[in-house]
Design an enzyme around this catalytic site. Sequence first.
Site, PDB file in Angstrom:
ATOM      1  N   ASP A   1      -1.484   1.648  -4.251  1.00 51.84           N
ATOM      2  CA  ASP A   1      -2.286   0.505  -4.725  1.00 51.84           C
ATOM      3  C   ASP A   1      -3.737   0.896  -4.979  1.00 51.84           C
ATOM      4  O   ASP A   1      -4.580   0.039  -5.256  1.00 51.84           O
ATOM      5  CB  ASP A   1      -2.204  -0.676  -3.759  1.00 51.84           C
ATOM      6  CG  ASP A   1      -2.868  -0.400  -2.410  1.00 51.84           C
ATOM      7  OD1 ASP A   1      -2.842   0.762  -1.971  1.00 51.84           O
ATOM      8  OD2 ASP A   1      -3.399  -1.342  -1.798  1.00 51.84           O
TER       9      ASP A   1
ATOM     10  N   SER B   1       0.825  -1.199   0.000  1.00 55.03           N
ATOM     11  CA  SER B   1       0.000   0.000   0.000  1.00 55.03           C
ATOM     12  C   SER B   1       0.869   1.263   0.000  1.00 55.03           C
ATOM     13  O   SER B   1       1.650   1.471  -0.919  1.00 55.03           O
ATOM     14  CB  SER B   1      -0.955  -0.026   1.195  1.00 55.03           C
ATOM     15  OG  SER B   1      -1.930   0.971   1.086  1.00 55.03           O
TER      16      SER B   1
ATOM     17  N   ASP C   1      -3.406   6.425  -3.220  1.00 57.04           N
ATOM     18  CA  ASP C   1      -2.153   5.875  -2.718  1.00 57.04           C
ATOM     19  C   ASP C   1      -1.663   4.850  -3.749  1.00 57.04           C
ATOM     20  O   ASP C   1      -2.340   4.581  -4.747  1.00 57.04           O
ATOM     21  CB  ASP C   1      -2.341   5.292  -1.324  1.00 57.04           C
ATOM     22  CG  ASP C   1      -3.237   4.074  -1.285  1.00 57.04           C
ATOM     23  OD1 ASP C   1      -4.027   3.897  -2.235  1.00 57.04           O
ATOM     24  OD2 ASP C   1      -3.174   3.302  -0.313  1.00 57.04           O
TER      25      ASP C   1
END
Length: 633
Positions: free
Chosen positions: A353, A195, A351
Amino acid sequence: SSSSSSSSSSEESEAEGMGYWMDDVGYWTDIMMRRAVEIQRTFKPNELAAVFWSLGALQASSSSSSSSSSSSSNSCRLLTRLEFGTAGLRGPMGGGFNRMNDLTVIQATQGLVAYLKEVKKNCHESKSISIAIAYDHRASPQHDLSSKRFAQLAACVCAFAEVEAHLFRGFTCTPLVPFMVKHKAMDAGIVVTASHNPKQDNGFKVYWSTGSQIVPPHDVNIKNSIDANLKPWAKYEPDSIEANPMCKDPTQQITSLYFESITKALCRYPSLNGKSDLKIAYTAMHGVGERFIRRAFKDFNLPPFVAVKQQGSPDPTFPTVAFPNPEEKGALDLALKTAKENGCSLVLANDPDADRLAAAELDANNDTIHSFTGNEIGILLADWQWRHFKRANPSMTDYSNIYMLNSTVSSKMLRAYAQAEGFQYMDTLTGFKWMGNTAYQLAKEGKSVLFMFEEAIGYAVGDVVLDKDGVSAGAVFAEMAASLRREHKKTVHQHLDSLYTRVGYFLSHNHYVRSNDQKIMGAIFDRLRNGGKYWFKCGDYVIKSIRDLATGFDSSRKDQKAILPKSNVLTYEFTNGCVITLRPSGTEPKLKYYIEHAGKDPGCTLKELHSMARVLIMEMLQPIKNGLKYHLP
């Protein structure tokens, strides 16, 4: 001795057909990281014996110099295992049992597959097991490790165990996996991503058949299954896995179905969107999101956004940001610069991902920028969802089966909004896994969940995906902004102010203190709990109710029993309406606190919030006595 070690190891490898060396008594170190990764892949007995000897000497040296930082790092790698928890695995890539590498990914996948088979057996189900697998762009070229390789290895394990691996081809945004698991009735899902963590990290995120991230008891059961399946079952060949008949390619079908689903469920003004004159700048934060959000804009018939070119392509080095999190200070600087240069009034950011969304608005008239908090975006999207639900159901008057959710550390403005409008509100433990699983259970009971959010810029608009989804949220936010501009001649910030006027100004001060000494952290919570004799005042402020999820105590309920699961979370609600929640971070040595105050006048509310925050921080955390760096408003 070296000879006996290599002999016995060689015999074991030849007998079991192992392509990966794995043994808890082996040692990997900083200076041997690259060699360790190679050893995992190609077993060479003589060379391994020499490495054992060298590392044994190095470990002995490290043990005798405990003050060395490298010694501590080595011990961490050698003597601890990367822990599998409710977020799966997450940690730096490299050699060692406490790192993300081929071996730890193989072990995690084997444990997951073995547990799924056990569950099927206990339920007497004969249906074959299927797992969705996707990956982002993260990589560590130094160690020849990457998300793609980890995902391919996970698919290898599945194929060997005669489990269908539905492996997405190419970099994929995280929301597609929970979407596929839910809509195609998969048994589980895996996303290889860290992430918005630092560039050296990677992760192994697991979804259950609910389409949500795993929660107890599955996390503990999978961990135990991993521990029982540490030896690789075979010599895995990730480079050839895509040709294996057990490895399916869902990419085109699921991607198309996802966009069809979010467009059908969430796009309200397709014809009017095309006429919008709102200009939007977008950044993928060097992640995978740009092509997905571009497709969402196209399907919503929104005008194309202006992309931040320096951050558009997936780049695992994240060269323009110190930390690839849109919430971090300075992370949106390039996006705001691009917006100003191109006359854009709105900035959207995912962000890396693409499961989170950040937003900011520029006002050219007075040269101001408002960066929306996660709580502000949450209430804006909640209001948008509610208004359009009512418009679609004009004759409905009973909203007892209509729900919105947020996490317990997120704004209570959603609760006040629900009370004012008459629908149901629930809070959950921190983390979208709790909201997603709650939404799944509510749906089974015939109830509808319109929206979920957490203050850490995570949102699930509708029930298409039971996890945070920055792609659909981005398209919905853009459509909302265009509609406000077209129909009401309002900016998003102006509309937020109108919501504050209606419901109340809910203002917050969220921060943390950091300490590597767990005894200090424990002492703070022990002092607040006071052996069950909880405080009734803090400074001059009277406490109305206390909820302690560690003990299951909730003074606001008749039976004084908390509803939420056990967790180290303390919440105080004061007679003036202020709420503070304290909890330790699950991934960092931090104690996080969330302070929120509500009122009708923004100036007075902010002044009182700051006054209370100063008292609460100093009284509850005692930062000076505990040697903690602290931040006062």
